[in-house]
Design an enzyme around this catalytic site. Structure first.
Site, PDB file in Angstrom:
ATOM      1  N   GLU A 295       0.828  -1.208   0.000  1.00  0.00           N
ATOM      2  CA  GLU A 295       0.000   0.000   0.000  1.00  0.00           C
ATOM      3  C   GLU A 295       0.863   1.258   0.000  1.00  0.00           C
ATOM      4  O   GLU A 295       0.597   2.205  -0.738  1.00  0.00           O
ATOM      5  CB  GLU A 295      -0.934  -0.017   1.213  1.00  0.00           C
ATOM      6  CG  GLU A 295      -1.837   1.196   1.269  1.00  0.00           C
ATOM      7  CD  GLU A 295      -2.974   1.049   2.258  1.00  0.00           C
ATOM      8  OE1 GLU A 295      -3.989   0.453   1.895  1.00  0.00           O
ATOM      9  OE2 GLU A 295      -2.847   1.533   3.397  1.00  0.00           O
TER      10      GLU A 295
ATOM     11  N   ARG B 297      -1.310  33.545 -17.389  1.00  0.00           N
ATOM     12  CA  ARG B 297      -1.747  34.633 -16.510  1.00  0.00           C
ATOM     13  C   ARG B 297      -0.692  35.745 -16.486  1.00  0.00           C
ATOM     14  O   ARG B 297       0.481  35.487 -16.184  1.00  0.00           O
ATOM     15  CB  ARG B 297      -1.960  34.080 -15.094  1.00  0.00           C
ATOM     16  CG  ARG B 297      -2.218  35.107 -14.029  1.00  0.00           C
ATOM     17  CD  ARG B 297      -3.615  35.677 -14.154  1.00  0.00           C
ATOM     18  NE  ARG B 297      -3.882  36.582 -13.041  1.00  0.00           N
ATOM     19  CZ  ARG B 297      -4.934  37.397 -13.019  1.00  0.00           C
ATOM     20  NH1 ARG B 297      -5.810  37.382 -14.012  1.00  0.00           N
ATOM     21  NH2 ARG B 297      -5.130  38.200 -11.981  1.00  0.00           N
TER      22      ARG B 297
END
Ligand code: FAD
Length: 387
Positions: free
Chosen positions: A250, A276
């Protein structure tokens, strides 16, 4: 100049690189309604089944047991690609929890009849699994658990309360860990395969949480829950070992999905910082903005190398416990930093829910807690260094 954000990993095989691209394309084709489902805390069974049909759930399981038979490195690459292409981090987290805490234990420790009973349906999407370790009084100190499995004629009677159990509200298979012996710590803990709906086993309501909100979670209660002797997974007292095996997988593989999510966020930041404009130029021309993006690239590349190292070691039958702890601590913390910086780069827009960037922070924070907190990973690493 074109942004140099190619993920292509030159040091894997051409087949693995092609698989990575295939999973990216598949993940990009999944329904993109995560924002609404995040608000409503809805798990998508449809996406779950599509992932199973593609072969995600089955990746690490041998073909003769219903899986895809991938090695660990290939599986890690697949999960990175899924985390990159699929913006539903909760769903990706649920998939990971299912694979590492249900499929892997049944595959590694199950008897042939248990493997035949569960693995095909866990791999093909019909069944969902969860595992129950944590208790209200036993979190990081998981082996302080108090749940018991009392031997009776023909089986065991389970009693106890488990908490924060991922997938519990939708699970068909619940792996229960409980004390069967008087040993301390990991000794005397055994694991059981409990079918959802078994009398005496109940699941609480879905828990409302900060992030990973599309991943269902609940308490699981065992009240005089009888399971037959054949429900035991592995041998009596092998629960601690089964849990550690799950955690090793995991810690490496969930973090692979985080690497993919970081890469996606980095690319979004590159695009925004080029587009931007403030003070007459793209904000990416300001060093403090560009440095944040550069740090993201460092985080993605270093994280990928750390998780692949775990996969490489596991493919060679090596333990990799410390390396998995290193990867888990580094990647989860890098992911939180990356997602915080992403909001900063996007300014006020980044702070708005519509930007979907704030969800990245909420989803990433869980990574420093589940599968053992950052502090516990550092305990494992320090122990590995002889401290
Ligand atoms: C999103 C999510 C999904 C989860 N899914 C599951 C699941 O499917 N199944 C399951 O069984 N559990 C699951 N958990 C539970 C998770 O494993 C525990 O939350 C985690 O192990 C920490 O335990 P705790 O919450 O009790 O915190 P505690 O153990 O109480 O820790 C509180 C704080 O103390 C610190 N601390 C504790 N001990 C030490 C120490 N020795 N040294 C230094 N610091 C220490 C911790 O690092 C933490 O900062 C999940 C949790 C989350 C957030």
């Amino acid at each position: 100049m074109k942004a140099a954000v190619s993920p292509v990993i030159e040091w894997v095989t051409p087949e693995q690189a092609e698989f990575y691209e295939q999973v990216c394309r598949f993940a990009g084709s999944l329904p993109d309604d995560v924002s609404a489902r995040d608000r409503a805390e809805t798990f998508s069974r449809e996406i779950w089944e599509r992932c199973a049909t593609f072969g995600i759930q089955g990746m690490p399981v041998p073909q003769e047991l219903g899986g895809g038979g991938s090695d660990v490195v290939t599986t890690i690459l697949g999960l990175e690609a899924l985390g990159y292409g699929c913006r539903d981090a909760g769903l990706v987290f649920s998939l990971n929890a299912h694979m590492w805490t249900s499929e892997i234990p049944v595959w590694m420790f199950g008897r042939p009849e248990q493997q035949e009973r569960w693995l095909p349906s866990l791999c093909d999407g019909r069944a969902i699994g969860c595992h129950t370790i944590t208790e209200p009084e036993a979190g990081s100190d998981a082996f302080a658990m108090r749940s018991t499995a009392r031997p009776v004629d023909g089986g065991f009677v389970l009693n106890g309360r488990k908490t924060f159990i991922t997938n519990a509200p939708v699970a068909d298979l619940i792996i229960a860990f409980a004390r069967t012996g008087s040993g301390v710590g990991p000794y005397g803990i055994s694991a059981f395969l409990v079918e959802a709906g078994t009398p005496g086993c109940s699941v609480g309501p879905n828990m409302d949480k900060m992030g990973l909100r599309t991943s269902p979670m609940a308490d699981v209660f065992f009240d005089d829950c009888f399971v037959p002797a054949e429900a035991m997974l592995g041998k009596p007292g092998q629960g601690g070992e089964i849990f550690q095996a799950s955690m090793r997988w995991e810690r490496a593989c969930i973090m692979a999905s985080q690497v993919g999510a970081m890469r996606r966020t980095m690319e979004q930041c590159v695009r925004y910082a080029r587009r931007r404009r403030q003070f007459g130029k793209p904000i990416g021309k300001f060093e403090s903005v560009a440095d944040k993006v550069a740090n993201m690239k460092i985080a993605v590349d270093a994280s990928r190398a750390l998780v692949l190292r775990v996969g490489w070691l596991m493919d060679r039958g090596r333990d990799a416990m410390v390396e998995a702890a290193v990867a888990k601590a580094f990647v989860s913390e890098a992911s939180v930093r990356t997602h915080l910086d992403a909001v900063q780069i996007h300014g006020g827009y980044g702070y708005m829910t519509d930007s979907e960037l704030e969800r990245g922070i909420r989803d990433a924070v869980g990574g420093t807690i589940y599968s053992g907190t950052s502090e516990i990973q550092r305990r494992i690493i320090a122990r590995g260094l002889g401290l």
